[in-house]
Scaffold this motif. Structure first.
Motif, PDB file in Angstrom:
ATOM      1  N   VAL A 185      -8.271  10.403  -9.488  1.00  0.00           N
ATOM      2  CA  VAL A 185      -8.284  10.506  -8.069  1.00  0.00           C
ATOM      3  C   VAL A 185      -7.285  11.792  -7.994  1.00  0.00           C
ATOM      4  CG1 VAL A 185      -8.378  10.417  -6.095  1.00  0.00           C
ATOM      5  CG2 VAL A 185      -8.535   8.764  -7.928  1.00  0.00           C
ATOM      6  N   ASP A 186      -8.210  13.420  -7.894  1.00  0.00           N
ATOM      7  CA  ASP A 186      -7.498  14.513  -7.065  1.00  0.00           C
ATOM      8  C   ASP A 186      -7.717  14.375  -5.307  1.00  0.00           C
ATOM      9  OD1 ASP A 186      -7.005  17.115  -6.777  1.00  0.00           O
ATOM     10  OD2 ASP A 186      -7.721  17.716  -8.279  1.00  0.00           O
ATOM     11  N   PHE A 187      -6.797  14.403  -5.173  1.00  0.00           N
ATOM     12  CA  PHE A 187      -6.340  14.180  -3.585  1.00  0.00           C
ATOM     13  C   PHE A 187      -6.503  15.464  -3.129  1.00  0.00           C
ATOM     14  CE2 PHE A 187      -2.277  11.074  -5.349  1.00  0.00           C
ATOM     15  CZ  PHE A 187      -3.479  10.325  -4.546  1.00  0.00           C
TER      16      PHE A 187
ATOM     17  N   SER B 201       0.641  -0.895  -0.074  1.00  0.00           N
ATOM     18  CA  SER B 201      -0.201  -0.100   0.029  1.00  0.00           C
ATOM     19  C   SER B 201       0.975   1.049  -0.123  1.00  0.00           C
ATOM     20  CB  SER B 201      -0.959  -0.116   1.341  1.00  0.00           C
ATOM     21  OG  SER B 201      -0.959  -1.370   1.356  1.00  0.00           O
ATOM     22  N   HIS B 202       0.385   1.738  -0.283  1.00  0.00           N
ATOM     23  CA  HIS B 202       1.209   3.453  -0.764  1.00  0.00           C
ATOM     24  C   HIS B 202      -0.266   4.518   0.115  1.00  0.00           C
ATOM     25  CE1 HIS B 202       3.824   6.780  -1.951  1.00  0.00           C
ATOM     26  NE2 HIS B 202       2.563   7.805  -2.119  1.00  0.00           N
ATOM     27  N   VAL B 203       0.857   5.557   1.023  1.00  0.00           N
ATOM     28  CA  VAL B 203      -0.944   6.260   1.107  1.00  0.00           C
ATOM     29  C   VAL B 203      -0.173   7.851   0.935  1.00  0.00           C
ATOM     30  CG1 VAL B 203      -1.713   7.783   3.090  1.00  0.00           C
ATOM     31  CG2 VAL B 203      -1.659   4.876   2.796  1.00  0.00           C
ATOM     32  N   GLN B 204      -1.259   9.048   0.087  1.00  0.00           N
ATOM     33  CA  GLN B 204      -1.131  10.225  -0.345  1.00  0.00           C
ATOM     34  C   GLN B 204      -2.305  10.546  -0.128  1.00  0.00           C
ATOM     35  OE1 GLN B 204       2.214  10.194  -1.837  1.00  0.00           O
ATOM     36  NE2 GLN B 204       1.797  12.269  -1.888  1.00  0.00           N
TER      37      GLN B 204
ATOM     38  N   VAL C 109       0.888   7.605  -9.255  1.00  0.00           N
ATOM     39  CA  VAL C 109      -0.041   7.900  -8.390  1.00  0.00           C
ATOM     40  C   VAL C 109       1.203   8.687  -8.689  1.00  0.00           C
ATOM     41  CG1 VAL C 109       0.135   8.030  -6.010  1.00  0.00           C
ATOM     42  CG2 VAL C 109      -0.548   5.946  -6.723  1.00  0.00           C
ATOM     43  N   MET C 110       1.279  10.601  -8.014  1.00  0.00           N
ATOM     44  CA  MET C 110       2.132  11.553  -8.019  1.00  0.00           C
ATOM     45  C   MET C 110       1.407  11.525  -6.843  1.00  0.00           C
ATOM     46  SD  MET C 110       0.844  10.495 -11.444  1.00  0.00           S
ATOM     47  CE  MET C 110      -0.045  11.245 -11.654  1.00  0.00           C
ATOM     48  N   PRO C 111       2.406  13.494  -6.784  1.00  0.00           N
ATOM     49  CA  PRO C 111       1.792  13.746  -5.230  1.00  0.00           C
ATOM     50  C   PRO C 111       0.523  14.487  -5.232  1.00  0.00           C
ATOM     51  CG  PRO C 111       4.177  14.421  -6.539  1.00  0.00           C
ATOM     52  CD  PRO C 111       3.323  13.985  -7.545  1.00  0.00           C
ATOM     53  N   ASP C 112       0.126  15.168  -6.070  1.00  0.00           N
ATOM     54  CA  ASP C 112      -1.307  15.606  -6.058  1.00  0.00           C
ATOM     55  C   ASP C 112      -2.766  14.608  -6.996  1.00  0.00           C
ATOM     56  OD1 ASP C 112      -0.246  18.099  -4.928  1.00  0.00           O
ATOM     57  OD2 ASP C 112       0.092  18.410  -6.173  1.00  0.00           O
TER      58      ASP C 112
ATOM     59  N   ARG D  53       2.359  16.232 -17.042  1.00  0.00           N
ATOM     60  CA  ARG D  53       2.775  17.023 -16.573  1.00  0.00           C
ATOM     61  C   ARG D  53       3.685  16.313 -15.207  1.00  0.00           C
ATOM     62  NH1 ARG D  53      -0.263  20.969 -12.618  1.00  0.00           N
ATOM     63  NH2 ARG D  53      -0.824  22.446 -13.540  1.00  0.00           N
ATOM     64  N   PRO D  54       5.404  17.166 -15.305  1.00  0.00           N
ATOM     65  CA  PRO D  54       6.627  15.810 -14.969  1.00  0.00           C
ATOM     66  C   PRO D  54       6.451  15.395 -14.070  1.00  0.00           C
ATOM     67  CG  PRO D  54       7.382  18.021 -15.793  1.00  0.00           C
ATOM     68  CD  PRO D  54       6.073  18.327 -16.245  1.00  0.00           C
ATOM     69  N   ASP D  55       5.310  15.294 -13.226  1.00  0.00           N
ATOM     70  CA  ASP D  55       5.638  15.245 -11.807  1.00  0.00           C
ATOM     71  C   ASP D  55       6.346  13.976 -12.043  1.00  0.00           C
ATOM     72  OD1 ASP D  55       3.468  17.168 -11.730  1.00  0.00           O
ATOM     73  OD2 ASP D  55       1.843  16.511 -11.581  1.00  0.00           O
ATOM     74  N   PRO D  56       7.058  13.158 -10.375  1.00  0.00           N
ATOM     75  CA  PRO D  56       7.390  11.734 -10.250  1.00  0.00           C
ATOM     76  C   PRO D  56       6.062  11.385  -9.849  1.00  0.00           C
ATOM     77  CG  PRO D  56       7.528  14.154  -7.827  1.00  0.00           C
ATOM     78  CD  PRO D  56       7.459  14.920  -9.338  1.00  0.00           C
ATOM     79  N   ILE D  57       6.532   9.670 -10.132  1.00  0.00           N
ATOM     80  CA  ILE D  57       6.296   9.095 -10.599  1.00  0.00           C
ATOM     81  C   ILE D  57       6.207   8.123  -7.915  1.00  0.00           C
ATOM     82  CG2 ILE D  57       4.536   6.471 -10.669  1.00  0.00           C
ATOM     83  CD1 ILE D  57       5.276   8.161 -13.614  1.00  0.00           C
TER      84      ILE D  57
END
Length: 278
Positions: free
Chosen positions: A216-218, A23-26, A187-190, A156-160
């Motif tokens: 999903v927009d976190f 799992s990953h929580v963001q 999953v990206m930061p936002d 966008r080149p957001d980190p994965i």
């Protein structure tokens, strides 16, 4: 390496499944993935009995992808059983091959020990499965597709931060093609995007792609579900590949890759839904 234990013991045990889940929580959302080997004969037979149809040769019955909003408990998952439960269990949508009678007879004998599994069904394992909401509210259909997935944000080149690909089932359709249901997420930061895809190719007959995208927009707590059905004849897809520059010697490989053909197949159905959790 020496094997210790009972050979016929079920693996994994139901109580152990949680230990195989990553799992990953963001930003208040928990994204979980479970990837395990092909199901063994016992679980396969049990699933076939419950579904009342034979399952594909390669069934990953313990695999799943889930998205959960921790504050509200809203949860959605994709799993093999629910995907196969959406397969047509009649002969209404059954595709035909050149020797369809022999093919059907062979498929009915796949699980000879299950006496209930004798009725015809869609051997191509085509499903319109769009995920299972296990807790919380349902999606609402968007009118006029007013609020689509923001593709520009995804470019966008957001980190994965988290990436996985999970196969739920696969069948070679008795060497007549392929039916594959898989999920891929990043999953990206936002934000995050989950793509669950059915790719069905019946050689010399038909090619289908059915995509479910979950965005999903976190930050906003907004979730969009975009579902698309694409379909065309086998020959038409071959022709389109040639027209886009694929050389004849590469056709066979291209026809096995959904990423190379999906954009060439016309859309026949499209729905857009959304919900907000808070």
């Amino acid at each position: 390496m020496e094997f210790k234990g009972v050979i016929n013991e079920a693996f994994p045990r139901p109580e152990d499944l949680i230990s195989f889940t990553v799992s990953h929580v963001q930003k208040g959302f928990k994204i979980s993935v479970r990837k395990l080997p092909i199901s063994k004969s016992g679980p396969i037979d049990e699933m076939s009995e419950r579904l009342s149809i034979p399952v594909p040769e390669m069934i990953f019955g313990d695999n799943m992808v889930a998205i959960e909003h921790l504050a509200t408990g809203w949860r959605m998952e994709f799993n093999a059983y629910d995907a196969l439960d959406r397969v047509d269990k009649t002969d209404k949508n059954m595709l035909k091959v050149a020797y369809s009678q022999e093919w059907s007879s062979s498929r009915e004998k796949t699980h000879e020990g299950i006496k209930e599994v004798v009725k015809p069904f869609d051997w191509s394992y085509t499903t319109d499965y769009k995920g299972t909401i296990t807790k919380g509210k349902s999606f609402e259909l968007q009118k006029d597709n007013a609020d689509p997935i923001p593709i520009e944000l995804l470019k966008r080149p957001d980190p994965i931060l988290f990436f996985e690909e999970v196969v739920l089932y696969e069948s070679e359709l008795d060497d007549n093609g392929i039916s594959l249901f898989s999920c891929k997420l990043r999953v990206m930061p936002d934000r995050m995007l989950l793509l669950c895809r059915l790719f069905m190719r019946l050689d010399n007959v038909l090619i289908r792609v059915r995509d479910t995208r979950i965005y999903v927009d976190f930050t906003l707590g907004k979730i969009i579900r975009d579902y698309t059905e694409k379909e065309d004849t086998f020959d038409a897809v071959k022709k389109n590949l040639l027209q886009t520059g694929t050389i004849p010697t590469d056709l066979t490989i291209a026809l096995r890759d959904p990423n190379k053909v999906a954009h060439l197949i016309p859309e026949v159905t499209h729905t857009l839904e959304s919900l907000t959790v808070s």
